[in-house]
Design an enzyme around this catalytic site. Structure first.
Site, PDB file in Angstrom:
ATOM      1  N   ASP A 134       0.811  -1.209   0.000  1.00  0.00           N
ATOM      2  CA  ASP A 134       0.000   0.000   0.000  1.00  0.00           C
ATOM      3  C   ASP A 134       0.852   1.270   0.000  1.00  0.00           C
ATOM      4  O   ASP A 134       0.509   2.256  -0.657  1.00  0.00           O
ATOM      5  CB  ASP A 134      -0.928  -0.004   1.221  1.00  0.00           C
TER       6      ASP A 134
ATOM      7  N   ALA B 257      -8.251   9.232  20.071  1.00  0.00           N
ATOM      8  CA  ALA B 257      -8.349   9.296  21.534  1.00  0.00           C
ATOM      9  C   ALA B 257      -9.007  10.595  22.011  1.00  0.00           C
ATOM     10  O   ALA B 257      -8.372  11.403  22.703  1.00  0.00           O
ATOM     11  CB  ALA B 257      -6.964   9.122  22.165  1.00  0.00           C
TER      12      ALA B 257
ATOM     13  N   GLN C 133       2.853  10.275   3.618  1.00  0.00           N
ATOM     14  CA  GLN C 133       3.887  10.601   2.627  1.00  0.00           C
ATOM     15  C   GLN C 133       4.510  11.977   2.845  1.00  0.00           C
ATOM     16  O   GLN C 133       5.709  12.127   2.748  1.00  0.00           O
ATOM     17  CB  GLN C 133       3.296  10.560   1.201  1.00  0.00           C
TER      18      GLN C 133
ATOM     19  N   ALA D  26      -7.995   5.159   9.706  1.00  0.00           N
ATOM     20  CA  ALA D  26      -9.329   5.468  10.260  1.00  0.00           C
ATOM     21  C   ALA D  26      -9.973   4.223  10.869  1.00  0.00           C
ATOM     22  O   ALA D  26     -10.679   4.310  11.879  1.00  0.00           O
ATOM     23  CB  ALA D  26     -10.218   6.057   9.162  1.00  0.00           C
TER      24      ALA D  26
ATOM     25  N   ASP E 100      -5.943  13.548  20.867  1.00  0.00           N
ATOM     26  CA  ASP E 100      -4.531  13.430  20.446  1.00  0.00           C
ATOM     27  C   ASP E 100      -4.354  13.937  19.024  1.00  0.00           C
ATOM     28  O   ASP E 100      -3.286  14.393  18.642  1.00  0.00           O
ATOM     29  CB  ASP E 100      -4.097  11.953  20.435  1.00  0.00           C
TER      30      ASP E 100
ATOM     31  N   ASN F  30      -5.782   8.431   1.033  1.00  0.00           N
ATOM     32  CA  ASN F  30      -6.236   7.790   2.270  1.00  0.00           C
ATOM     33  C   ASN F  30      -6.781   8.840   3.242  1.00  0.00           C
ATOM     34  O   ASN F  30      -7.951   8.820   3.578  1.00  0.00           O
ATOM     35  CB  ASN F  30      -5.079   7.064   2.967  1.00  0.00           C
TER      36      ASN F  30
HETATM   37  N1  LIG Z   1      -2.587   2.818  13.345  1.00  0.00           N
HETATM   38  C1  LIG Z   1      -2.711   2.708  12.028  1.00  0.00           C
HETATM   39  O1  LIG Z   1      -3.512   1.941  11.506  1.00  0.00           O
HETATM   40  C2  LIG Z   1      -1.878   3.569  11.149  1.00  0.00           C
HETATM   41  C3  LIG Z   1      -0.897   4.423  11.675  1.00  0.00           C
HETATM   42  C4  LIG Z   1      -0.167   5.203  10.770  1.00  0.00           C
HETATM   43  C5  LIG Z   1      -0.432   5.132   9.408  1.00  0.00           C
HETATM   44  N2  LIG Z   1      -1.380   4.286   8.949  1.00  0.00           N
HETATM   45  C6  LIG Z   1      -1.732   4.227   7.532  1.00  0.00           C
HETATM   46  O2  LIG Z   1      -0.608   4.023   6.738  1.00  0.00           O
HETATM   47  C7  LIG Z   1      -0.784   4.723   5.525  1.00  0.00           C
HETATM   48  C8  LIG Z   1       0.565   4.849   4.850  1.00  0.00           C
HETATM   49  O3  LIG Z   1       0.920   3.547   4.438  1.00  0.00           O
HETATM   50  P1  LIG Z   1       2.415   2.999   4.533  1.00  0.00           P
HETATM   51  O4  LIG Z   1       2.431   1.598   4.011  1.00  0.00           O
HETATM   52  O5  LIG Z   1       3.324   4.026   3.923  1.00  0.00           O
HETATM   53  O6  LIG Z   1       2.668   3.052   6.094  1.00  0.00           O
HETATM   54  P2  LIG Z   1       3.052   1.871   7.117  1.00  0.00           P
HETATM   55  O7  LIG Z   1       4.255   1.140   6.584  1.00  0.00           O
HETATM   56  O8  LIG Z   1       3.103   2.485   8.470  1.00  0.00           O
HETATM   57  O9  LIG Z   1       1.831   0.843   7.022  1.00  0.00           O
HETATM   58  C9  LIG Z   1       0.503   1.130   7.338  1.00  0.00           C
HETATM   59  C10 LIG Z   1      -0.400  -0.090   7.127  1.00  0.00           C
HETATM   60  O10 LIG Z   1      -1.678   0.396   6.658  1.00  0.00           O
HETATM   61  C11 LIG Z   1      -2.080  -0.388   5.531  1.00  0.00           C
HETATM   62  N3  LIG Z   1      -2.882   0.458   4.616  1.00  0.00           N
HETATM   63  C12 LIG Z   1      -2.493   1.616   3.997  1.00  0.00           C
HETATM   64  N4  LIG Z   1      -3.511   2.091   3.232  1.00  0.00           N
HETATM   65  C13 LIG Z   1      -4.536   1.209   3.352  1.00  0.00           C
HETATM   66  C14 LIG Z   1      -5.863   1.171   2.828  1.00  0.00           C
HETATM   67  N5  LIG Z   1      -6.348   2.139   2.038  1.00  0.00           N
HETATM   68  N6  LIG Z   1      -6.675   0.130   3.190  1.00  0.00           N
HETATM   69  C15 LIG Z   1      -6.214  -0.839   4.017  1.00  0.00           C
HETATM   70  N7  LIG Z   1      -4.983  -0.840   4.566  1.00  0.00           N
HETATM   71  C16 LIG Z   1      -4.146   0.166   4.247  1.00  0.00           C
HETATM   72  C17 LIG Z   1      -0.781  -0.854   4.888  1.00  0.00           C
HETATM   73  O11 LIG Z   1      -0.969  -2.053   4.179  1.00  0.00           O
HETATM   74  C18 LIG Z   1       0.138  -1.069   6.078  1.00  0.00           C
HETATM   75  O12 LIG Z   1       0.037  -2.394   6.559  1.00  0.00           O
HETATM   76  C19 LIG Z   1      -1.430   6.005   5.951  1.00  0.00           C
HETATM   77  O13 LIG Z   1      -2.142   6.619   4.895  1.00  0.00           O
HETATM   78  C20 LIG Z   1      -2.340   5.528   7.067  1.00  0.00           C
HETATM   79  O14 LIG Z   1      -3.639   5.242   6.616  1.00  0.00           O
HETATM   80  C21 LIG Z   1      -2.095   3.500   9.803  1.00  0.00           C
HETATM   81  N1  LIG Z   2       9.782   3.655  -6.194  1.00  0.00           N
HETATM   82  C1  LIG Z   2       9.941   3.987  -4.886  1.00  0.00           C
HETATM   83  N2  LIG Z   2      10.784   4.983  -4.543  1.00  0.00           N
HETATM   84  C2  LIG Z   2      11.012   5.285  -3.246  1.00  0.00           C
HETATM   85  N3  LIG Z   2      10.415   4.677  -2.199  1.00  0.00           N
HETATM   86  C3  LIG Z   2       9.550   3.690  -2.487  1.00  0.00           C
HETATM   87  C4  LIG Z   2       9.255   3.295  -3.828  1.00  0.00           C
HETATM   88  N4  LIG Z   2       8.354   2.297  -3.773  1.00  0.00           N
HETATM   89  C5  LIG Z   2       8.081   2.089  -2.483  1.00  0.00           C
HETATM   90  N5  LIG Z   2       8.779   2.928  -1.686  1.00  0.00           N
HETATM   91  C6  LIG Z   2       8.716   2.966  -0.217  1.00  0.00           C
HETATM   92  O1  LIG Z   2       9.152   1.668   0.221  1.00  0.00           O
HETATM   93  C7  LIG Z   2       8.310   1.207   1.277  1.00  0.00           C
HETATM   94  C8  LIG Z   2       7.642  -0.086   0.808  1.00  0.00           C
HETATM   95  O2  LIG Z   2       6.569  -0.372   1.590  1.00  0.00           O
HETATM   96  P1  LIG Z   2       5.192  -0.913   1.068  1.00  0.00           P
HETATM   97  O3  LIG Z   2       4.143  -0.178   1.806  1.00  0.00           O
HETATM   98  O4  LIG Z   2       5.088  -0.929  -0.397  1.00  0.00           O
HETATM   99  O5  LIG Z   2       5.287  -2.385   1.591  1.00  0.00           O
HETATM  100  P2  LIG Z   2       4.756  -2.998   2.922  1.00  0.00           P
HETATM  101  O6  LIG Z   2       4.824  -1.999   4.040  1.00  0.00           O
HETATM  102  O7  LIG Z   2       5.495  -4.304   3.093  1.00  0.00           O
HETATM  103  O8  LIG Z   2       3.268  -3.322   2.476  1.00  0.00           O
HETATM  104  P3  LIG Z   2       1.812  -2.813   3.010  1.00  0.00           P
HETATM  105  O9  LIG Z   2       1.923  -1.306   3.032  1.00  0.00           O
HETATM  106  O10 LIG Z   2       0.876  -3.320   1.948  1.00  0.00           O
HETATM  107  O11 LIG Z   2       1.613  -3.440   4.345  1.00  0.00           O
HETATM  108  C9  LIG Z   2       7.285   2.328   1.544  1.00  0.00           C
HETATM  109  O12 LIG Z   2       7.772   3.138   2.596  1.00  0.00           O
HETATM  110  C10 LIG Z   2       7.272   3.126   0.257  1.00  0.00           C
HETATM  111  O13 LIG Z   2       6.909   4.486   0.441  1.00  0.00           O
END
Ligand SMILES: NC(=O)c1ccc[n+]([C@@H]2O[C@H](COP(=O)([O-])OP(=O)(O)OC[C@H]3O[C@@H](n4cnc5c(N)ncnc54)[C@H](O)[C@@H]3O)[C@@H](O)[C@H]2O)c1
Ligand SMILES: Nc1ncnc2c1ncn2[C@@H]1O[C@H](COP(=O)(O)OP(=O)(O)OP(=O)(O)O)[C@@H](O)[C@H]1O
EC number: 2.7.1.23
Length: 270
Positions: free
Chosen positions: A63, A196, A230, A175, A161, A131
């Site tokens: 994601d 919270a 991001q 959310a 918070d 998101n």
């Molecule tokens: N407590 C939480 O649930 C929490 C905390 C911080 C950020 N996030 C989410 O993480 C997103 C950024 O993703 P990331 O991968 O760079 O961060 P990250 O590596 O902290 O992972 C966040 C998790 O949220 C999941 N996720 C993200 N978008 C989703 C969606 N639309 N539907 C279902 N699951 C989703 C991802 O698969 C990942 O497992 C933010 O937009 C926010 O929604 C969640």
């Molecule tokens: N082309 C790219 N250039 C720079 N950063 C990248 C690029 N592709 C992915 N990333 C970063 O690398 C990380 C890869 O995480 P990604 O969320 O894809 O995998 P994950 O956390 O294992 O999966 P999920 O979010 O589905 O649980 C993220 O922080 C993403 O922003």
């Protein structure tokens, strides 16, 4: 089709898979280019995210990688995610499904728009979120005070918070963890979920995109606004955030996998 491939960069197997998918797509007659970071890791020339154009962007990652791609593209191009992540809720295809998916299609992809929210702070546009935008305090264990204004009426005033302003797409992400409902992505609305909240009862609000929505930060404490995990913006004390539906939705390729099946399969046992 003109296809751009993006890979997550921290996983050599994802990069190898991306390179072999590029070869497969070329042999099917598609024009294939690589995003610059992905290309650099594969020793090739590529296109920066901001300049991506064409018929389709294929993202090999989770994601985070899909969010990053949508966030960075200047003009939205249809996105197809191939799940090389932990959850991959926004990445519809599994790696072993991709070849069959493309073999069956020349150029007739069905595309679904996903609403994004357009965010302005004190009258200046700062970005669009697929998101959510989350307002959080800079100082752990300190609360912020918010007032939610809907069509000029003060709808809620509370301390918490932080506050999430989520799209229906984001309702399965942060959310959801904060106690919000799962919202069908075909609905257009702003989902407000406090983090919270300091009160006996507080409920998430789902507000029509036709309304004027403003969030006023009524506090002297430093805070930040984060878009889709991001980009981070520092908020002035007593900043006002204006929330609108973006005129530039994200575009996702429909793969035929029902949304509620994904909720059931991907989010039940996290
Ligand atoms: N407590 C939480 O649930 C929490 C905390 C911080 C950020 N996030 C989410 O993480 C997103 C950024 O993703 P990331 O991968 O760079 O961060 P990250 O590596 O902290 O992972 C966040 C998790 O949220 C999941 N996720 C993200 N978008 C989703 C969606 N639309 N539907 C279902 N699951 C989703 C991802 O698969 C990942 O497992 C933010 O937009 C926010 O929604 C969640
Ligand atoms: N082309 C790219 N250039 C720079 N950063 C990248 C690029 N592709 C992915 N990333 C970063 O690398 C990380 C890869 O995480 P990604 O969320 O894809 O995998 P994950 O956390 O294992 O999966 P999920 O979010 O589905 O649980 C993220 O922080 C993403 O922003």
């Amino acid at each position: 089709m003109k296809i751009v491939l993006v890979s997550r960069l921290d996983d050599p197997e994802a990069l190898d898979y991306t390179a072999s998918l590029a070869r497969d797509l070329e042999s099917l007659g598609h024009g294939v280019a690589l995003e610059a970071g992905t290309a650099r890791h594969l020793g090739r020339e590529g296109i920066p995210f901001e300049e991506i154009a064409g018929d389709l962007v294929v993202v090999v990652g989770g994601d985070g990688s899909v969010l990053l791609t949508v966030h960075q593209m200047k003009k939205q191009v249809p996105v197809l995610g191939i799940n090389w992540g932990e959850v991959g809720f926004l990445a519809d295809l599994e790696p072993d499904e991709a070849r069959a998916f493309f073999a069956g299609r020349k150029d007739n992809l069905q595309v679904e728009p996903r609403m994004r929210i357009s965010l302005s702070v004190d009258g200046t546009w700062i970005g669009d979120a697929l998101n959510e935008a989350v307002v959080v305090t800079d100082r752990p264990a300190k609360m912020l005070r918010f007032c939610v204004w809907v069509d000029g009426t003060s709808a809620e005033r509370f301390r918490a918070d932080g506050l999430l302003i989520s799209t229906p797409t984001g309702s399965t992400a942060y959310a959801m963890s904060a106690g919000g409902p799962i919202v069908d992505p075909q609905i257009e609305g702003f989902l407000l979920v406090p983090l919270a909240p300091y009160m006996l009862s507080s409920r998430p609000h789902l507000i029509s995109t036709r309304r004027n929505l403003e969030i006023a930060l009524e506090t002297e404490k430093p805070a930040h606004l984060v878009i889709d995990g991001q980009s981070t913006f520092e908020l002035e004390r007593e900043a006002t955030i204006t929330v609108k539906m973006s005129e530039d939705p994200a575009l996702f390729v429909a793969t035929g996998k029902p949304f509620f099946e994904k909720v059931n399969h991907k989010l039940r046992n996290l």
